[in-house]
Design a protein around this motif. Structure first.
Motif, PDB file in Angstrom:
ATOM      1  N   THR A 118       8.541   5.097 -14.479  1.00 23.81           N
ATOM      2  CA  THR A 118       9.661   4.478 -15.185  1.00 23.81           C
ATOM      3  C   THR A 118      10.968   4.765 -14.453  1.00 23.81           C
ATOM      4  OG1 THR A 118       8.506   4.723 -17.295  1.00 23.81           O
ATOM      5  CG2 THR A 118      10.892   4.374 -17.392  1.00 23.81           C
ATOM      6  N   CYS A 119      11.817   3.782 -14.362  1.00 26.38           N
ATOM      7  CA  CYS A 119      13.127   3.943 -13.727  1.00 26.38           C
ATOM      8  C   CYS A 119      14.186   4.151 -14.809  1.00 26.38           C
ATOM      9  CB  CYS A 119      13.489   2.708 -12.912  1.00 26.38           C
ATOM     10  SG  CYS A 119      12.334   2.389 -11.577  1.00 26.38           S
ATOM     11  N   PHE A 120      15.023   5.150 -14.595  1.00 33.13           N
ATOM     12  CA  PHE A 120      16.121   5.462 -15.502  1.00 33.13           C
ATOM     13  C   PHE A 120      17.432   5.307 -14.738  1.00 33.13           C
ATOM     14  CE2 PHE A 120      12.445   7.999 -16.720  1.00 33.13           C
ATOM     15  CZ  PHE A 120      12.302   7.661 -18.057  1.00 33.13           C
ATOM     16  N   TYR A 121      18.453   4.786 -15.412  1.00 35.78           N
ATOM     17  CA  TYR A 121      19.735   4.516 -14.755  1.00 35.78           C
ATOM     18  C   TYR A 121      20.885   5.160 -15.510  1.00 35.78           C
ATOM     19  CZ  TYR A 121      17.142   1.025 -12.159  1.00 35.78           C
ATOM     20  OH  TYR A 121      16.230   0.404 -11.348  1.00 35.78           O
ATOM     21  N   TRP A 122      21.924   5.513 -14.759  1.00 29.83           N
ATOM     22  CA  TRP A 122      23.185   6.018 -15.302  1.00 29.83           C
ATOM     23  C   TRP A 122      24.315   5.246 -14.651  1.00 29.83           C
ATOM     24  CZ3 TRP A 122      19.060   8.991 -14.198  1.00 29.83           C
ATOM     25  CH2 TRP A 122      18.649   9.922 -15.151  1.00 29.83           C
ATOM     26  N   LEU A 123      25.344   4.956 -15.409  1.00 31.37           N
ATOM     27  CA  LEU A 123      26.549   4.306 -14.884  1.00 31.37           C
ATOM     28  C   LEU A 123      27.769   5.138 -15.259  1.00 31.37           C
ATOM     29  CD1 LEU A 123      26.243   0.511 -15.776  1.00 31.37           C
ATOM     30  CD2 LEU A 123      26.403   1.487 -13.497  1.00 31.37           C
ATOM     31  N   THR A 124      28.733   5.162 -14.367  1.00 32.51           N
ATOM     32  CA  THR A 124      30.043   5.655 -14.755  1.00 32.51           C
ATOM     33  C   THR A 124      30.794   4.467 -15.349  1.00 32.51           C
ATOM     34  OG1 THR A 124      31.056   5.112 -12.621  1.00 32.51           O
ATOM     35  CG2 THR A 124      30.190   7.360 -12.889  1.00 32.51           C
ATOM     36  N   GLN A 134      40.778  -4.927  -8.592  1.00 34.56           N
ATOM     37  CA  GLN A 134      39.656  -4.248  -7.960  1.00 34.56           C
ATOM     38  C   GLN A 134      39.199  -3.110  -8.852  1.00 34.56           C
ATOM     39  OE1 GLN A 134      40.398  -1.287  -4.730  1.00 34.56           O
ATOM     40  NE2 GLN A 134      42.264  -2.488  -4.426  1.00 34.56           N
ATOM     41  N   ALA A 135      37.969  -2.653  -8.599  1.00 35.45           N
ATOM     42  CA  ALA A 135      37.398  -1.579  -9.402  1.00 35.45           C
ATOM     43  C   ALA A 135      36.369  -0.820  -8.580  1.00 35.45           C
ATOM     44  CB  ALA A 135      36.746  -2.147 -10.656  1.00 35.45           C
ATOM     45  N   ILE A 136      36.049   0.367  -9.048  1.00 38.71           N
ATOM     46  CA  ILE A 136      35.023   1.196  -8.428  1.00 38.71           C
ATOM     47  C   ILE A 136      34.126   1.725  -9.545  1.00 38.71           C
ATOM     48  CG2 ILE A 136      36.517   3.225  -8.449  1.00 38.71           C
ATOM     49  CD1 ILE A 136      35.173   4.162  -5.880  1.00 38.71           C
ATOM     50  N   ILE A 137      32.813   1.784  -9.270  1.00 35.52           N
ATOM     51  CA  ILE A 137      31.839   2.245 -10.256  1.00 35.52           C
ATOM     52  C   ILE A 137      30.705   2.941  -9.518  1.00 35.52           C
ATOM     53  CG2 ILE A 137      30.475   0.111 -10.286  1.00 35.52           C
ATOM     54  CD1 ILE A 137      30.307   0.433 -13.360  1.00 35.52           C
ATOM     55  N   GLN A 138      30.026   3.831 -10.205  1.00 35.66           N
ATOM     56  CA  GLN A 138      28.890   4.548  -9.620  1.00 35.66           C
ATOM     57  C   GLN A 138      27.632   4.256 -10.424  1.00 35.66           C
ATOM     58  OE1 GLN A 138      29.211   8.917  -8.711  1.00 35.66           O
ATOM     59  NE2 GLN A 138      27.746   8.982 -10.370  1.00 35.66           N
ATOM     60  N   LEU A 139      26.531   4.019  -9.731  1.00 37.47           N
ATOM     61  CA  LEU A 139      25.224   3.807 -10.340  1.00 37.47           C
ATOM     62  C   LEU A 139      24.284   4.892  -9.828  1.00 37.47           C
ATOM     63  CD1 LEU A 139      23.054   2.036 -11.834  1.00 37.47           C
ATOM     64  CD2 LEU A 139      22.727   0.888  -9.632  1.00 37.47           C
ATOM     65  N   ALA A 140      23.582   5.556 -10.732  1.00 40.73           N
ATOM     66  CA  ALA A 140      22.574   6.546 -10.351  1.00 40.73           C
ATOM     67  C   ALA A 140      21.228   6.099 -10.910  1.00 40.73           C
ATOM     68  CB  ALA A 140      22.953   7.924 -10.877  1.00 40.73           C
ATOM     69  N   PHE A 141      20.157   6.448 -10.206  1.00 37.50           N
ATOM     70  CA  PHE A 141      18.807   6.021 -10.525  1.00 37.50           C
ATOM     71  C   PHE A 141      17.881   7.213 -10.387  1.00 37.50           C
ATOM     72  CE2 PHE A 141      14.993   3.427  -9.951  1.00 37.50           C
ATOM     73  CZ  PHE A 141      14.246   4.163  -9.042  1.00 37.50           C
ATOM     74  N   TYR A 142      16.892   7.313 -11.294  1.00 31.56           N
ATOM     75  CA  TYR A 142      15.903   8.374 -11.191  1.00 31.56           C
ATOM     76  C   TYR A 142      14.546   7.846 -11.637  1.00 31.56           C
ATOM     77  CZ  TYR A 142      13.261  12.589 -12.201  1.00 31.56           C
ATOM     78  OH  TYR A 142      12.283  13.539 -12.238  1.00 31.56           O
ATOM     79  N   CYS A 143      13.513   8.159 -10.869  1.00 35.20           N
ATOM     80  CA  CYS A 143      12.133   7.860 -11.221  1.00 35.20           C
ATOM     81  C   CYS A 143      11.355   9.158 -11.021  1.00 35.20           C
ATOM     82  CB  CYS A 143      11.568   6.755 -10.340  1.00 35.20           C
ATOM     83  SG  CYS A 143       9.816   6.422 -10.645  1.00 35.20           S
TER      84      CYS A 143
END
Length: 173
Positions: A118-124, A134-143
């Motif tokens: 299963t893939c899990f995601y986090w966003l700022t 303009q904008a900046i964002i971070q995406l994190a992923f964990y399996c």
């Protein structure tokens, strides 16, 4: 203005990144991943004095159609400020784009053998420039059975639409 632009940006970002549509997203926004060994977020002033591996990609050489769109200090500062405390992303996104799960659900699922792929995601939450261009964002992923990573994305508002200009992976293990 943030209350109008943030849902648009998050929705556009999820549509851009096809793997996020319908994915399991932790419903609280994540903190910014630090590249500092002490876990501190680097100040804007220190960015120019260090040789950051993502500095030139995000902060210096962002191009679209040959134009330079460097990330502005106010965008970075807003991103750091808005992510000091976690927020519920459900307040900004419709339930039909992702499947929100709590941190408790995440901890149960990641330890369940049936969910090893299963893939899990986090966003700022996104940081915006002064005029919301303009904008900046971070995406994190964990399996649990594969790799995990995080990436920083720079977005530009073009004709009232948010588009990803560039990104850089922070780590991949």
């Amino acid at each position: 203005m943030r209350s109008l632009e943030e849902p648009k940006l998050l929705s556009a970002f999820i549509q851009h990144d096809g793997q996020l549509q319908g994915a399991l997203l932790i419903k609280k926004s994540s903190g910014i991943i630090s590249t500092d060994s002490e876990g501190k977020i680097t100040s804007w002033g220190n960015l120019s004095s260090r040789k950051w591996f993502w500095h030139q990609n995000i902060f210096g050489n962002i191009t679209t159609n040959g134009n330079l769109y460097p990330l502005k200090k106010d965008t970075y500062d807003d991103w750091v400020l808005i992510n000091k405390q976690p927020s519920l992303l459900q307040d900004f996104l419709g339930d039909n784009q992702v499947n929100f799960i709590s941190e408790e659900q995440y901890n149960q699922l990641r330890n369940d053998y049936e969910h090893r792929w299963t893939c899990f995601y986090w966003l700022t939450r996104p940081g915006f420039s002064q005029y919301f261009s303009q904008a900046i964002i971070q995406l994190a992923f964990y399996c649990p059975s594969a790799c995990h990573y995080a990436s920083i994305f720079h977005l530009q508002k073009i004709s009232n639409r948010w588009e990803v200009n560039s990104s850089y992976g922070l780590y991949n293990q």
